[in-house]
Structures are given as C-alpha cells and as structure tokens.
Design a protein around this motif. Sequence first.
Motif, PDB file in Angstrom:
ATOM      1  N   MET A   1      31.514  17.039  27.293  1.00  0.00           N
ATOM      2  CA  MET A   1      32.315  16.300  28.155  1.00  0.00           C
ATOM      3  C   MET A   1      32.458  14.924  27.688  1.00  0.00           C
ATOM      4  SD  MET A   1      34.001  15.673  31.290  1.00  0.00           S
ATOM      5  CE  MET A   1      33.473  16.869  32.522  1.00  0.00           C
ATOM      6  N   GLN A   2      31.629  14.245  27.202  1.00  0.00           N
ATOM      7  CA  GLN A   2      31.634  13.094  26.600  1.00  0.00           C
ATOM      8  C   GLN A   2      32.412  12.742  25.289  1.00  0.00           C
ATOM      9  OE1 GLN A   2      31.066  10.882  28.966  1.00  0.00           O
ATOM     10  NE2 GLN A   2      29.956   9.383  28.021  1.00  0.00           N
ATOM     11  N   SER A   3      32.474  13.974  24.668  1.00  0.00           N
ATOM     12  CA  SER A   3      33.128  13.868  23.257  1.00  0.00           C
ATOM     13  C   SER A   3      34.795  13.797  23.830  1.00  0.00           C
ATOM     14  CB  SER A   3      33.115  15.032  22.489  1.00  0.00           C
ATOM     15  OG  SER A   3      31.688  15.222  22.148  1.00  0.00           O
ATOM     16  N   ARG A   4      35.102  14.624  24.722  1.00  0.00           N
ATOM     17  CA  ARG A   4      36.451  14.486  25.306  1.00  0.00           C
ATOM     18  C   ARG A   4      36.819  13.131  26.156  1.00  0.00           C
ATOM     19  NH1 ARG A   4      34.704  19.873  25.848  1.00  0.00           N
ATOM     20  NH2 ARG A   4      36.067  21.536  24.746  1.00  0.00           N
ATOM     21  N   ARG A   5      35.967  12.741  26.954  1.00  0.00           N
ATOM     22  CA  ARG A   5      36.087  11.571  27.547  1.00  0.00           C
ATOM     23  C   ARG A   5      36.289  10.394  26.641  1.00  0.00           C
ATOM     24  NH1 ARG A   5      34.575  10.146  32.653  1.00  0.00           N
ATOM     25  NH2 ARG A   5      33.048  11.951  32.665  1.00  0.00           N
ATOM     26  N   HIS A   6      35.670  10.007  25.683  1.00  0.00           N
ATOM     27  CA  HIS A   6      35.618   9.149  24.720  1.00  0.00           C
ATOM     28  C   HIS A   6      37.076   9.142  23.789  1.00  0.00           C
ATOM     29  CE1 HIS A   6      31.064   8.189  24.667  1.00  0.00           C
ATOM     30  NE2 HIS A   6      31.690   7.802  25.772  1.00  0.00           N
ATOM     31  N   ALA A   7      37.351  10.563  23.656  1.00  0.00           N
ATOM     32  CA  ALA A   7      38.844  10.705  22.970  1.00  0.00           C
ATOM     33  C   ALA A   7      39.718  10.269  23.990  1.00  0.00           C
ATOM     34  CB  ALA A   7      38.812  11.957  22.527  1.00  0.00           C
ATOM     35  N   ALA A   8      39.769  10.746  25.295  1.00  0.00           N
ATOM     36  CA  ALA A   8      40.569  10.344  25.915  1.00  0.00           C
ATOM     37  C   ALA A   8      41.039   8.714  26.328  1.00  0.00           C
ATOM     38  CB  ALA A   8      40.462  10.879  27.555  1.00  0.00           C
TER      39      ALA A   8
END
Length: 442
Positions: free
Chosen positions: A135-142
């Motif tokens: 989830m954090q990988s996607r959150r940080h990318a967003a």
Amino acid sequence: MSAEVTSLTTSIDTLRFSTAGSVDDGKSTLIGRLLFDAQGILEDQLAILKGATIKHGHVDAGEPIDFSLLTDGLIAEREQGITIDVAYRYFTSAKRRFIIADTPGHEQYTRNMVTGASTAHLTIILVDATRGLTMQSRRHAAIAGLLKIPHVVVAINKMDLVGYAEDTFVRLRGEFAPFLAQLAFVEVTFIPVSALKGEMLANRGTSMAWFKGQTLLETLETTQAHQAVEQPFRFAVQRVARSKFGEKSDLRGYQGRLDGGALAVGEDVVVLPSMAQAKIHSIQTYAGPITRANAGEAVTIVLDRQIDVSRGDMLVKPSVGGHGGVGLGTAPVVADRFVADLCWLDTTPLDLNRRYWIKHTTRSTRAVVESIAYRLNVETLDKTVETLPKIQANDIARVTVVCQRPLVFDAYADNRATGCFILIDDTTNRTVAAGMIHGANK
C-alpha cells in the motif's frame, strides 16, 4: 572580489532527490551504501558509523557496517530500525552535486515524506523483492505524482535475497508499471539493486549481468534537473529592507527568492496584487551587486522609485497591452478561491466548519475548506465521491479552498513554488495539510 558579478550560478548543477517506500524496504541502507561507494562519506563520519554499528547495528554476519545508521540519526530510529524524520545528505560526483532527502516509509510519518519530496527533481521508490508491492509503495507513488516530481526510479531492492533472479525483477516491473503510467511522470526507470551488497548502486557488481541499463548513480548523474528558470518570472517578497543602496539611498530593498524565470537590471516589473509598476534599479546579493538573477537565487531587488510593496506581494513581468497598458500574458492568478489537491497530515480530521491559517509563498491569511469533491483511492487511483466525506490522516482529496485575502498563485503543474501551500491549525500551530493548487474556482 569583483564589485559586480553577472550571476551566482556555477557550471555544475544540483539534483535534488528523495527516497520513498514501505518500512524495511531498505531506503536508508541504499542511501548509506550509495554514499560509501561514491566516496561521499568522510573518514571521521565512517569511524562514527562503525562505532554506531557496534551499538545499534542490524547487519548480517560478515557485514562490518550498518549503512542505514548514516541517515537514521535519531535514537528512536536506531533502536527501532526505521526512519522517522527526514534526513538530508549532500555529496558530489564528477558530474554534479546531489541533495538527498531520506524520507520515512511508515504510514504514520507520511507528512515527513511529503516534506522531503516536495522540492525533489527525482524520487527513488524502493520495492522489496521478497515482499512485492505494498500500500505504501502505491501511496508514495501517488503523492509523488501529485507533487509533480518529473522523474521516478523504482529500485527493486534486496535482489540478493531472491538469488538475483531476473524473472522476479520482470514480474514486479510488470505489476507496478501500469499504476505509474496513470500518474503522468516524465520518466520512469526500473533498476534491480542490492543495497546491502552494493550491487547496481555506484558499481554494477557481478551478480546481475542480465541487466543492461544504467546503475543508480549513472541514472542520477544523467537525469535532467528541471530548472524553474524556464518558467515566467516570479518573485514573492519575503522582507522589506531599509538600507543604503548606492545612489538610491532613500529606496528600500525587497528581499526574497526567484521562484521562476530570470530578472535583469533595467527591466520593468509589476507588483501584484496592487498592479503598481517600476523598473529594476539594482539587484543586490551578499557577494555584491549583480546584473542578472536566475530562478532559485536569493536576492534583494531595488526599484527605481518608491511604491508600496509589502511582504506577501509578488513581482512579475508585464507584457504589451492589457488593462491600463499593463498586460500579463503569463500572469499568475489573483483570487481568493481555488481548487486544490489536499494531502491531510494531521490525526484530527478536516473540519469544514472551522478556519485554518493558510501559508502560501510569503503570504499568510485565514482560509476554510469550503467543499470536498472526492477522495483519491491510492491503491486504484479511483476518485471516491461520498455523501458525507471525511478527510483524515494520509487521505488525498480534491477540495475547494476559500481565503480571507486574495493569493497570487499559479497552478502547481506550472510552478511548484507558487502553486503549493500548507494549512496550519490556529490553536496547536501544527501543519495539518499540504496542498497543490489545481486552478482558480471562478
């Protein structure tokens, strides 16, 4: 020292980059190892690092140094083995200078990640090869997409724990690439690395001969650092100085930083929001007067005549035509209402019924979040519209903000410095949100 210089710029440029990813993906280890392999650690720092490794280190047998401790300086960080605060490090290679922001991966410290990444030209998102996307990988990318960071490097880390398998790298790249494609980055690069072993960081190593791309350091050295000098001229007045500026000893100097474009002595400027006009009499710096200033430089501007200019006003360049002979073809917007993407950072949810302080460039005023259009689902990038929307910590939402006094701004996509703002709780003085202006709400 010469009495007058033409510019403060040097021939070697600077790339600002940040790290992001989930807890234990190896961000601090990657930065520490990169600095070590690129000879960016001084001898006394290395000695301290070795001592810290004995006391706090988390290393495998045969590894003498825990490189994560170079950036994890807080006692709590070393005890828990996580990054809490943003750690900045500086080093220089033969080709350019670097400013590194090692940001936290833990969801609780997302606000620190936003702070560290807000000025970056490039971000490195780490993905643990043994765990895959989180989830954090996607959150940080967003968040990196909202911050308009142009370049992203996805470092598939801990390749040593999967036997340096090419199929693992290819699989994770295939999973993450479609998500990143929706965020409109200028460039996305995938690199397999082992931060612990130093593979594909500053040196190629011997374990991943199947990868033909650049090493991480080579990518950092060749990535274009997008400079604000190509943007229209913007100068937000931070301070009004009363001093003696040569023959114009009766005039005031207006201090601040160029947030875009360039300025030369003799050029015309317009002060917003008052629309007063003047010419540049001189440009002063600590090193002495200069004839031209570029984006990013902190200077004192002296005008050729006395006009009313205060902290929070913005100097821009005029163009031909327009109302009263002043046209602003590349003008910022002057408005008290705008639409923005808001990243909520505080544990107390957003309250639509209360006022906050808004800090934008050098101007502060009261503001309210009038309405919420939608929340962004960071896993799917879907826009969630709810009847009773509730914005809380780590949520990202499209909102309408209304200010007590007009602000002078650009869309964040056009100028990151004049398109960003923060909201501050007026009772606790905590920064509760960071915002990126989408455009004026007419």
